[in-house]
Design an enzyme around this catalytic site. Sequence first.
Site, PDB file in Angstrom:
ATOM      1  N   HIS A  90     -12.418  25.836  -5.686  1.00 48.09           N
ATOM      2  CA  HIS A  90     -13.420  26.955  -6.143  1.00 48.09           C
ATOM      3  C   HIS A  90     -13.795  27.085  -7.727  1.00 48.09           C
ATOM      4  O   HIS A  90     -14.526  27.443  -8.019  1.00 48.09           O
ATOM      5  CB  HIS A  90     -12.875  28.242  -5.752  1.00 48.09           C
ATOM      6  CG  HIS A  90     -13.899  29.221  -5.507  1.00 48.09           C
ATOM      7  ND1 HIS A  90     -15.027  29.778  -6.283  1.00 48.09           N
ATOM      8  CD2 HIS A  90     -14.079  30.037  -4.286  1.00 48.09           C
ATOM      9  CE1 HIS A  90     -15.573  30.662  -5.823  1.00 48.09           C
ATOM     10  NE2 HIS A  90     -15.291  30.972  -4.710  1.00 48.09           N
ATOM     11  N   THR A 117     -11.572  14.139   7.893  1.00 46.37           N
ATOM     12  CA  THR A 117     -10.266  14.259   8.943  1.00 46.37           C
ATOM     13  C   THR A 117     -10.742  14.885  10.275  1.00 46.37           C
ATOM     14  O   THR A 117     -11.490  15.855  10.199  1.00 46.37           O
ATOM     15  CB  THR A 117      -9.039  15.154   8.146  1.00 46.37           C
ATOM     16  OG1 THR A 117      -8.124  14.871   9.121  1.00 46.37           O
ATOM     17  CG2 THR A 117      -9.529  16.619   7.957  1.00 46.37           C
TER      18      THR A 117
END
Length: 231
Positions: free
Chosen positions: A202, A150
């Site tokens: 994560h 993006t």
Amino acid sequence: ELEVGFLEFVARIAQRLVEAQKTAALVTTFNEVDMTAVMELRRRHKESFQERYGIKLGFMSFFVKAAIDALRQFPELNAEIRGEDQVVYHQAYHIGVAIGATKGLVVPVLKNAQWLSFAETELAIADFAKRAEENKLEPHELTGGTFTITNGGVYGSLLSTPLVHPPQSGVLGMHSIQERPIGRNGQIVLAPMMYVALTYDHRLIDGRQAVLFLRRIKEAIEEPARMLVEV
């Protein structure tokens, strides 16, 4: 009727982004990139590129190539978690490219982007942008991505934390280019610098992998020839 269906589909994607914040362990890491080499390449080749392909050579195609280069080195960022503990590694690189349209942000996907040339990438992105304004993107063009890029820099954003598009595990954020003083060969010089951000899940990617992935992006953009000579 087509417009209503398209807007409903975009709304469902937005809802999935909200849900991802509740289920994924999202972390963002940052780096900065010297854009001198890419800007010089664009300056030298912009006229011949546009004459040959009928489109400008933009920054996004460089970042798509750099992202694929980095994803090959760190395949976890091109993977997804399914169910409780199943990890699926994608062999193809389907790169979502966030595009701002009048009625909202959409993320069409460059399928098998590893096979696209710079010109094919730029032409595909331009086509997506045109059809996004006309609400003519098909639902299948907005799904199936394995990683997303993006560019908040087109709106003047200096720094941000981009949102991961589930079920993907990572998203790269580009930002505006500003001249800043940096050290080069023992001298302080002004250079066109861009902050880049990587948001990642994560649960699948640890901090070391994320930092090294972003450093690989930096190296590829600052020295584009690396993408041609390294495996």
